[in-house]
Motif scaffolding. Structure first.
Motif, PDB file in Angstrom:
ATOM      1  N   ARG A 105       5.007   1.105  -2.079  1.00 22.54           N
ATOM      2  CA  ARG A 105       5.158   0.124  -1.001  1.00 22.54           C
ATOM      3  C   ARG A 105       4.653   0.687   0.323  1.00 22.54           C
ATOM      4  O   ARG A 105       4.050  -0.037   1.124  1.00 22.54           O
ATOM      5  CB  ARG A 105       6.616  -0.300  -0.888  1.00 22.54           C
ATOM      6  CG  ARG A 105       7.070  -1.188  -2.049  1.00 22.54           C
ATOM      7  CD  ARG A 105       8.409  -1.805  -1.815  1.00 22.54           C
ATOM      8  NE  ARG A 105       8.766  -2.714  -2.891  1.00 22.54           N
ATOM      9  CZ  ARG A 105       9.913  -3.387  -2.955  1.00 22.54           C
ATOM     10  NH1 ARG A 105      10.816  -3.235  -1.996  1.00 22.54           N
ATOM     11  NH2 ARG A 105      10.159  -4.203  -3.978  1.00 22.54           N
ATOM     12  N   ARG A 132       0.931   0.286   0.341  1.00 19.78           N
ATOM     13  CA  ARG A 132       0.495  -1.082   0.667  1.00 19.78           C
ATOM     14  C   ARG A 132       0.594  -1.339   2.165  1.00 19.78           C
ATOM     15  O   ARG A 132      -0.278  -1.969   2.768  1.00 19.78           O
ATOM     16  CB  ARG A 132       1.345  -2.110  -0.079  1.00 19.78           C
ATOM     17  CG  ARG A 132       1.042  -2.223  -1.562  1.00 19.78           C
ATOM     18  CD  ARG A 132       1.501  -3.547  -2.112  1.00 19.78           C
ATOM     19  NE  ARG A 132       0.531  -4.598  -1.849  1.00 19.78           N
ATOM     20  CZ  ARG A 132       0.781  -5.906  -2.030  1.00 19.78           C
ATOM     21  NH1 ARG A 132       1.973  -6.306  -2.425  1.00 19.78           N
ATOM     22  NH2 ARG A 132      -0.155  -6.784  -1.791  1.00 19.78           N
ATOM     23  N   THR A 133       1.667  -0.848   2.768  1.00 19.11           N
ATOM     24  CA  THR A 133       1.842  -1.008   4.213  1.00 19.11           C
ATOM     25  C   THR A 133       0.724  -0.292   4.970  1.00 19.11           C
ATOM     26  O   THR A 133       0.163  -0.814   5.935  1.00 19.11           O
ATOM     27  CB  THR A 133       3.209  -0.459   4.650  1.00 19.11           C
ATOM     28  OG1 THR A 133       4.241  -1.175   3.961  1.00 19.11           O
ATOM     29  CG2 THR A 133       3.395  -0.613   6.146  1.00 19.11           C
ATOM     30  N   LYS A 150      -2.567  -2.153   4.985  1.00 18.25           N
ATOM     31  CA  LYS A 150      -2.649  -3.340   5.838  1.00 18.25           C
ATOM     32  C   LYS A 150      -3.263  -3.047   7.195  1.00 18.25           C
ATOM     33  O   LYS A 150      -3.716  -3.956   7.892  1.00 18.25           O
ATOM     34  CB  LYS A 150      -1.254  -3.946   6.015  1.00 18.25           C
ATOM     35  CG  LYS A 150      -0.726  -4.626   4.757  1.00 18.25           C
ATOM     36  CD  LYS A 150       0.676  -5.178   4.961  1.00 18.25           C
ATOM     37  CE  LYS A 150       1.190  -5.829   3.678  1.00 18.25           C
ATOM     38  NZ  LYS A 150       2.583  -6.312   3.824  1.00 18.25           N
TER      39      LYS A 150
END
Length: 375
Positions: A285, A288-289, A292
């Motif tokens: 996670r 993914r952050t 971004k």
């Protein structure tokens, strides 16, 4: 003296070129637009000695009346454009110089132009065209007796890096070894660095990860503080980081990021490498952050394939986060961009679950692009 500088440049002795050019500048002040001024500027540009040019300066440069000198000026301008990150303009100038060299029977200029064309295609991410131009340059060198020139070694280097991105690591290894056998590879640190990093990537991609990582680290150490083009520094760091991660060496992976950061290159790729590290350590996670933040970043040293690598990592982390729809969307993004570039390597290194998703993608009715089968 300028002709002597050109010959020294061909043998990869850039320091001697700088000495010769400085001597000419000290003895004379050629008038702007004179044949000597044009030849001198082209030589400086080809050697990477000229001050960075503004884009508008190129359109204001007069065209010499002598067709051979005009072609040499085009090659110099292509080199200058490459130095400023204007790969599209460099490609155009290199093509024009190549056509003139062939028409006029200028073998060395043909080789120089093929080298510059290969460099421009690689910088833009057209790896198929970069490979073709690199191979043509190597053939031109062989037919003209310029096998030990810096232009031949450079053509082998871009051939190797293009083969690497097309998931042809054995071809990359052969090209890198051929270039490193050239006498000038010992004299030109930038070309040598390009060849050694391609060899390191080829070793890693053929299953010899430890040897590949060592080659990449030694190439970086050997380079020292020598300036190299931003994209070359970036691709070297990415290759080293990926090799270190696949071998489980997190400290070595961090060293590659730190080196690139100290060089001031590859802001996007530094972010991507941090995300790769997070994913490799199970922080999916967080990865993914981190990803971004990529769309807002861009720079002249950014690699054309970075968007592919980022999309494939996004697909992997989305799958692990239970978001198959988002993963398929990311995979489609990667496939679309990779087909444009003929970049297969990112898929060869993709996570197993992403490759499984690709198989499912190919099973879908009417979803059978030829490129997807290659990856």
């Amino acid at each position: 003296a300028v002709v002597a500088a050109q010959l020294r440049l061909t043998l990869g002795n850039r320091r001697a070129v700088a000495t010769e050019v400085s001597a000419v500048r000290a003895r004379t002040s050629p008038a702007d637009g004179s044949d000597l001024a044009v030849f001198l500027r082209a030589t400086e540009r080809l050697a990477g000695l000229a001050a960075p040019s503004e884009p508008g300066e190129f359109s204001e440069e007069p065209t010499p009346d002598d067709p051979a000198l005009a072609a040499i000026a085009l090659a110099g301008r292509a080199a200058a454009r490459l130095a400023t990150g204007a790969a599209g303009g460099a490609r155009s100038d290199a093509c024009r110089a190549l056509h003139a060299a062939r028409r006029l029977g200028l073998g060395l200029l043909e080789l120089q132009s093929q080298y510059l064309l290969s460099a421009a295609e690689w910088a833009q991410g057209d790896y198929r065209a970069a490979a073709a131009a690199g191979l043509a340059g190597c053939k031109a060198a062989a037919s003209g007796g310029w096998e030990d020139s810096v232009w031949a070694a450079g053509s082998w280097a871009f051939s190797a890096h293009a083969a690497l991105m097309r998931a042809q690591p054995r071809d990359a290894l052969r090209a890198a070894e051929q270039g490193l056998r050239s006498a000038c590879a010992a004299h030109d640190p930038v070309i040598r660095f390009a060849l050694r990093t391609a060899r390191g990537g080829g070793l890693s991609d053929t299953g010899n990860g430890s040897a590949g990582l060592l080659e990449l680290q030694q190439a970086r150490d050997e380079l020292g503080g020598t300036e190299v083009p931003g994209q070359l520094a970036t691709v070297a760091a990415v290759l080293e980081h990926r090799s270190a991660l696949s071998s489980g060496h997190l400290t070595a992976a961090a060293a590659a990021i730190r080196w690139l950061n100290e060089r001031g290159n590859g802001e996007c790729e530094q972010t991507l490498m941090h995300a790769w590290t997070e994913s490799a350590t199970g922080a999916h996670r967080a990865a993914r952050t981190t990803l971004k933040s990529l769309p807002a970043q861009h720079g002249p040293s950014q690699l054309p394939c970075t968007v592919i690598d980022a999309a494939l990592l996004d697909a992997a982390t989305a799958l692990r986060d239970g978001q198959p729809t988002a993963a398929r969307r990311a995979l489609q993004t990667a496939l679309h961009r990779a087909e444009e570039l003929d970049a297969v390597r990112p898929f060869a290194l993709a996570e197993p679950e992403v490759r499984a998703l690709l198989v499912d993608h190919l099973r879908d009715a009417g979803n059978r692009p030829a490129f997807a089968y290659r990856v």
